[in-house]
Design a protein around this motif. Structure first.
Motif, PDB file in Angstrom:
ATOM      1  N   GLN A  68      -9.579  -5.275   0.678  1.00  0.00           N
ATOM      2  CA  GLN A  68     -10.691  -4.398   0.299  1.00  0.00           C
ATOM      3  C   GLN A  68     -10.692  -3.157   1.200  1.00  0.00           C
ATOM      4  O   GLN A  68     -11.455  -3.072   2.168  1.00  0.00           O
ATOM      5  CB  GLN A  68     -12.017  -5.146   0.422  1.00  0.00           C
ATOM      6  N   LEU A  69      -9.855  -2.189   0.856  1.00  0.00           N
ATOM      7  CA  LEU A  69      -9.691  -1.020   1.726  1.00  0.00           C
ATOM      8  C   LEU A  69     -10.982  -0.213   1.850  1.00  0.00           C
ATOM      9  O   LEU A  69     -11.314   0.273   2.936  1.00  0.00           O
ATOM     10  CB  LEU A  69      -8.581  -0.119   1.184  1.00  0.00           C
ATOM     11  N   GLN A 125       0.815  -1.213   0.000  1.00  0.00           N
ATOM     12  CA  GLN A 125       0.000   0.000   0.000  1.00  0.00           C
ATOM     13  C   GLN A 125       0.849   1.264   0.000  1.00  0.00           C
ATOM     14  O   GLN A 125       0.593   2.197  -0.754  1.00  0.00           O
ATOM     15  CB  GLN A 125      -0.927  -0.022   1.228  1.00  0.00           C
ATOM     16  N   ARG A 180     -11.274  -7.463   6.465  1.00  0.00           N
ATOM     17  CA  ARG A 180     -11.652  -7.099   5.102  1.00  0.00           C
ATOM     18  C   ARG A 180     -10.597  -6.217   4.441  1.00  0.00           C
ATOM     19  O   ARG A 180     -10.250  -6.404   3.279  1.00  0.00           O
ATOM     20  CB  ARG A 180     -12.981  -6.332   5.115  1.00  0.00           C
ATOM     21  N   GLU A 237     -14.203  -1.101   1.572  1.00  0.00           N
ATOM     22  CA  GLU A 237     -15.210  -1.750   2.414  1.00  0.00           C
ATOM     23  C   GLU A 237     -14.743  -1.806   3.873  1.00  0.00           C
ATOM     24  O   GLU A 237     -15.529  -1.578   4.791  1.00  0.00           O
ATOM     25  CB  GLU A 237     -15.492  -3.151   1.890  1.00  0.00           C
ATOM     26  N   GLN A 288      -9.785 -14.148  -0.175  1.00  0.00           N
ATOM     27  CA  GLN A 288     -10.672 -13.532   0.818  1.00  0.00           C
ATOM     28  C   GLN A 288     -11.555 -14.571   1.510  1.00  0.00           C
ATOM     29  O   GLN A 288     -11.831 -14.464   2.702  1.00  0.00           O
ATOM     30  CB  GLN A 288     -11.524 -12.455   0.154  1.00  0.00           C
ATOM     31  N   ASP A 312      -9.424 -16.048   4.123  1.00  0.00           N
ATOM     32  CA  ASP A 312      -9.222 -15.096   5.228  1.00  0.00           C
ATOM     33  C   ASP A 312     -10.445 -15.019   6.130  1.00  0.00           C
ATOM     34  O   ASP A 312     -10.332 -14.771   7.324  1.00  0.00           O
ATOM     35  CB  ASP A 312      -8.938 -13.687   4.684  1.00  0.00           C
ATOM     36  N   GLU A 313     -11.617 -15.199   5.542  1.00  0.00           N
ATOM     37  CA  GLU A 313     -12.850 -15.066   6.331  1.00  0.00           C
ATOM     38  C   GLU A 313     -13.349 -16.409   6.867  1.00  0.00           C
ATOM     39  O   GLU A 313     -14.452 -16.484   7.407  1.00  0.00           O
ATOM     40  CB  GLU A 313     -13.927 -14.369   5.493  1.00  0.00           C
ATOM     41  N   GLY A 323      -7.872  -9.079   3.430  1.00  0.00           N
ATOM     42  CA  GLY A 323      -8.588  -9.273   2.172  1.00  0.00           C
ATOM     43  C   GLY A 323      -8.287  -8.224   1.123  1.00  0.00           C
ATOM     44  O   GLY A 323      -8.667  -8.390  -0.038  1.00  0.00           O
ATOM     45  N   VAL A 370      -3.527 -10.594  -4.018  1.00  0.00           N
ATOM     46  CA  VAL A 370      -4.237  -9.420  -3.485  1.00  0.00           C
ATOM     47  C   VAL A 370      -3.691  -8.135  -4.110  1.00  0.00           C
ATOM     48  O   VAL A 370      -4.415  -7.172  -4.291  1.00  0.00           O
ATOM     49  CB  VAL A 370      -4.137  -9.382  -1.945  1.00  0.00           C
ATOM     50  N   TYR A 371      -2.405  -8.124  -4.465  1.00  0.00           N
ATOM     51  CA  TYR A 371      -1.817  -6.905  -5.058  1.00  0.00           C
ATOM     52  C   TYR A 371      -0.821  -7.277  -6.161  1.00  0.00           C
ATOM     53  O   TYR A 371       0.363  -6.892  -6.113  1.00  0.00           O
ATOM     54  CB  TYR A 371      -1.132  -6.059  -3.982  1.00  0.00           C
ATOM     55  N   THR A 376      -8.563  -0.680  -3.208  1.00  0.00           N
ATOM     56  CA  THR A 376      -8.015  -1.938  -2.710  1.00  0.00           C
ATOM     57  C   THR A 376      -6.541  -1.674  -2.406  1.00  0.00           C
ATOM     58  O   THR A 376      -6.037  -0.594  -2.719  1.00  0.00           O
ATOM     59  CB  THR A 376      -8.142  -3.069  -3.749  1.00  0.00           C
ATOM     60  N   ILE A 377      -5.877  -2.643  -1.820  1.00  0.00           N
ATOM     61  CA  ILE A 377      -4.470  -2.413  -1.479  1.00  0.00           C
ATOM     62  C   ILE A 377      -3.671  -2.142  -2.754  1.00  0.00           C
ATOM     63  O   ILE A 377      -3.706  -2.928  -3.694  1.00  0.00           O
ATOM     64  CB  ILE A 377      -3.890  -3.612  -0.704  1.00  0.00           C
TER      65      ILE A 377
END
Lengths: 436, 296
Positions: B267-268, A93, B261, B270, A397, A400-401, B265, A110-111, B49-50
């Motif tokens: 999802q920044l 980020q 999240r 959310e 995700q 993760d959840e 995940g 994710v990225y 998102t990230i």
């Protein structure tokens, strides 16, 4: 010059000491590298803290050898494995942090835009070491950006861990090959006062591993190849029904277990069967040498699909685009996963990490003890998070959840009907796949 | 010709000096509080998102989370957790303060020891509680079994309600000193003359507490409850360390779900919406704090 195989057979466990002392011609075993470190390069690696001490010790020693050979200093930061994912996400980020991260499962998806293309390194190492297991592609090749975004390292493989003496008392001189047999053994163990123990709390590794293994063993799938949700099926229903019966043989409190709970309960003799990496077995060697021969490991039995359906924790290394030294990073990873560094690394940690390169399956350590052999095969036929859907953000995700874990816990602990638990999981997955 | 006042003379002016002295605090507040808050609100209105700033999506993230049963469960438990924990801390904190307000042998040491749960790093105390609540190795269960009060270990964290109540208990333990020390300060500021006058008029202990102590402690109670509620509503370390939001999402709160999240995940947008959503509750609590301080 001996070939790789001859070298391994002749020197198995002694390879590390010899290499470290400088007596082995390291370059002789390493393929000519196309990756030339940048001038003045230095690297920072973020990796998970080793569960087996020799993992970290040998990795650090191999890193020193790399620095001696290339002049590239490498700083290693070790974090508990749950903390690597958020730390890497933060680096992605803000665009600053470690050059290389050794992370888990689908993290790179994710990225992917923040990661350099690893295709050349993956191709080079695949050719040099007998190719890759399928899981390597599942966790490191991003189908959206169509390139390898991470370098596959391997998995901390899973096997079933049990007590031989107690299994014999229950009428099983050998570990069952199928899930029905395993349930009979579990019931026998429970009857004799040795319950089983499989985590059902939010334990990232232990809870996800066994629930996915059972789900896939009965033919259940999270998603279809087009990423439509497929969890609500008769196969999943059968898997949940099996888990409910297995839960009846478990010790109280598994829904509150974290990733260390089964290790402690197994070591204390409170449970007779669980699923874990090899560390749970190896720890007994020093903790209780007299009882150690009674601790055993077995390949997870097959379900009705009659194939391996193991779920492992896959680890890969990825390099951020903000790194000033991408070539040095690739050369470091090539060096660390090349012989003889990786030979010694895998050998001395008794196969705690099963390399994703098929060539390392012939290391003598795998057959030096029958309790180590199941971990050699951890990647052969292993499935991946989100199976049979597309690997990627949505699967990451969902993992993760704890969608799959919670579905099993709903049936086993909360006494929910399987059809209701499946519907609940289906709704969660639909939301996740929609937003991802 | 009009002479302009010198710099020293200007600084002597209370208006100029006052503003000048408040500048560092204002910069800190803007930089460390206002900026992250506004950034969080902005992110909650985007599809970030990230590593990807995303696009403005209006209130779409809020619509998504309010339709999500996991978020609604987390919101419900966040409020329940806060109310129960605050009630427990208030009652027990006041009782502890009344006890420690007495002069007895070792009262100074007792007051210092009382602060330990509050000053210990939260993660360390949470890890200690994780062991105390372990289904197999709990020292609490061990003791109760040895005392023949129970037959088998208590499954503190393995069922939704036992896990929820266990976390509330741990939060009460950790936050109790904050209430006790606050109330102790309040008790010591009450004039002894009032109690003497009440005693002369024939008031008993309960009457003195009800008519003198409690009314005079009301302002500090408002401040303690409001501040503590904000801390409790935004609690993360304790819950994440002990349950990770499990079992079956039974102990998810705003912060753990937002972290799951946004960070795990990616999802920044959310995640930010989840983190921002309790802000209305906190503004109400902050309003009571400010009003109470002004009245005092």
């Amino acid at each position: 010059m001996p070939d790789r195989r001859e070298f391994l057979i002749s020197s198995a466990a002694g390879v590390g000491a010899a290499a470290l002392s400088g007596s082995l011609p390291i370059a002789a075993f390493a393929a000519e590298s196309p990756f030339k470190p940048e001038k003045g390069a230095s690297l920072q690696l973020l990796r998970w803290t080793a569960f087996v001490k020799s993992d970290e010790t040998v990795w650090d020693e191999n890193t020193k050898k790399f620095t001696a050979a290339t002049g590239v200093p490498v700083t290693i930061q070790n974090l508990t494995w749950n903390d690597v994912t958020p730390k890497a996400a933060l680096a992605a980020q803000v665009g600053s942090g470690p050059d290389i991260v050794m992370g888990w499962n689908d993290d790179p998806f994710v990225y992917p835009d923040k990661l350099i293309d690893m295709t050349d390194l993956v191709d080079f190492m695949g050719k040099a070491h007998g190719g890759w297991y399928d899981n390597a592609r599942s966790y490191c090749y991003d189908q959206d950006v169509k390139r390898w975004v991470a370098f596959p390292v391997g998995c901390t493989g899973n096997a079933v861990n049990y007590r031989k003496g107690w299994a014999k008392e229950a009428g099983f001189s050998e570990f069952p090959k199928d899930l029905d047999g395993m349930l009979k053994l579990a019931r026998g163990l429970k009857k004799n006062g040795h319950p089983t123990g499989f985590a059902l709390g939010h334990a990232v590794g232990d809870a996800n591993s066994w629930t996915h293994w059972i789900l896939w063993g009965f033919g259940g799938k999270q998603a279809n190849p087009d990423n439509s949700i497929a969890i609500n099926s008769s196969e999943t229903n059968n898997a949940l029904d099996y888990a409910r019966q297995l839960y009846e043989t478990m010790i109280d409190g598994v829904a509150g277990w974290d990733d260390s709970s089964n290790n402690k309960a197994f070591a204390a003799g409170l449970i007779g069967m669980t699923m874990n990496g090899i560390s749970i077995w190896y720890a007994e060697k020093t903790a209780d040498p007299a009882l150690f021969p009674d601790f055993a490991n077995a390949t997870p039995p097959y379900g009705p699909v009659k194939t391996h359906t193991i779920s492992n924790n896959f680890t890969s290394a990825y390099v951020f685009k903000y790194s000033k030294y991408p070539n040095a990073a690739k050369e470091y990873l090539r060096f660390m996963l090349d012989s003889p560094q990786a030979d010694r690394w895998v050998t001395e940690m008794l196969g705690y990490v099963t390399p994703a390169l098929k060539g390392y399956s012939d290391l003598p350590i795998w057959t030096s003890n029958p309790n180590i052999t199941p971990y050699r095969d951890a990647l052969a036929g292993a499935k991946y998070d989100g199976f049979n859907g597309r690997p990627g953000k949505a699967a990451a995700q969902a993992l993760d959840e704890f969608v799959i874990v919670d579905m099993f816990a709903d049936v086993c602990v909360n006494k929910m009907a399987p059809k209701d638990a499946m519907r609940k999981a289906e709704a969660k997955l639909a939301a996740i796949y929609k937003r991802a | 010709m009009i002479r302009r006042p010198s710099l020293a003379a200007r600084l002597d002016s209370p208006r100029v000096l006052g503003y000048l002295l408040s500048v560092p605090a204002a910069i800190i507040l803007l930089g460390l509080l206002a900026y992250p808050l506004l950034l969080g609100i902005w992110l909650s209105l985007t599809s970030a998102t990230i590593g990807n700033p995303g696009q403005f999506v209006g209130l779409q993230n809020y619509a998504t989370i309010f339709a999500d049963p996991i978020f609604r469960g987390a919101a419900w438990y966040s409020v329940f957790y806060t109310i129960c924990a605050e009630a427990g801390k208030l009652v027990l904190g006041l009782a502890l303060a009344l006890l420690l307000n007495q002069r007895f042998r070792g009262y100074r040491v007792s007051r210092a020891l009382m602060l330990l749960p509050w000053v210990a790093p939260t993660v360390l105390s949470a890890l200690a509680w994780l062991w105390l609540l372990d289904p197999q190795f709990s020292a609490v269960s061990w003791l109760l079994v040895r005392l023949h009060l129970i037959h088998s270990n208590i499954d503190f964290l393995g069922h939704p309600w036992s896990a929820r109540m266990s976390l509330i208990l741990v939060n009460i333990w950790r936050g109790l000193p904050y209430f006790a020390i606050g109330y102790l300060a309040g008790l010591q500021s009450i004039s002894k003359d009032l109690y003497e006058a009440a005693a002369i008029d024939g008031a008993g202990g309960w009457q003195a507490f009800r008519r003198i102590t409690w009314p005079l402690l009301m302002p500090i109670t408002t401040i303690l409850v409001a501040f503590s509620s904000i801390f409790t509503l935004t609690d993360f370390q304790l819950i994440w360390t002990i349950t990770h939001g499990g079992p079956t999402d039974a102990t998810q709160v705003f912060t753990t779900l937002a972290y799951q999240r946004a960070i795990s995940g990616g999802q920044l947008g959310e995640g930010a919406a989840i983190a921002v959503s309790p802000i209305v509750i906190m503004i109400v609590l902050a309003f009571f704090v400010v009003r109470s301080v002004r009245e005092k």
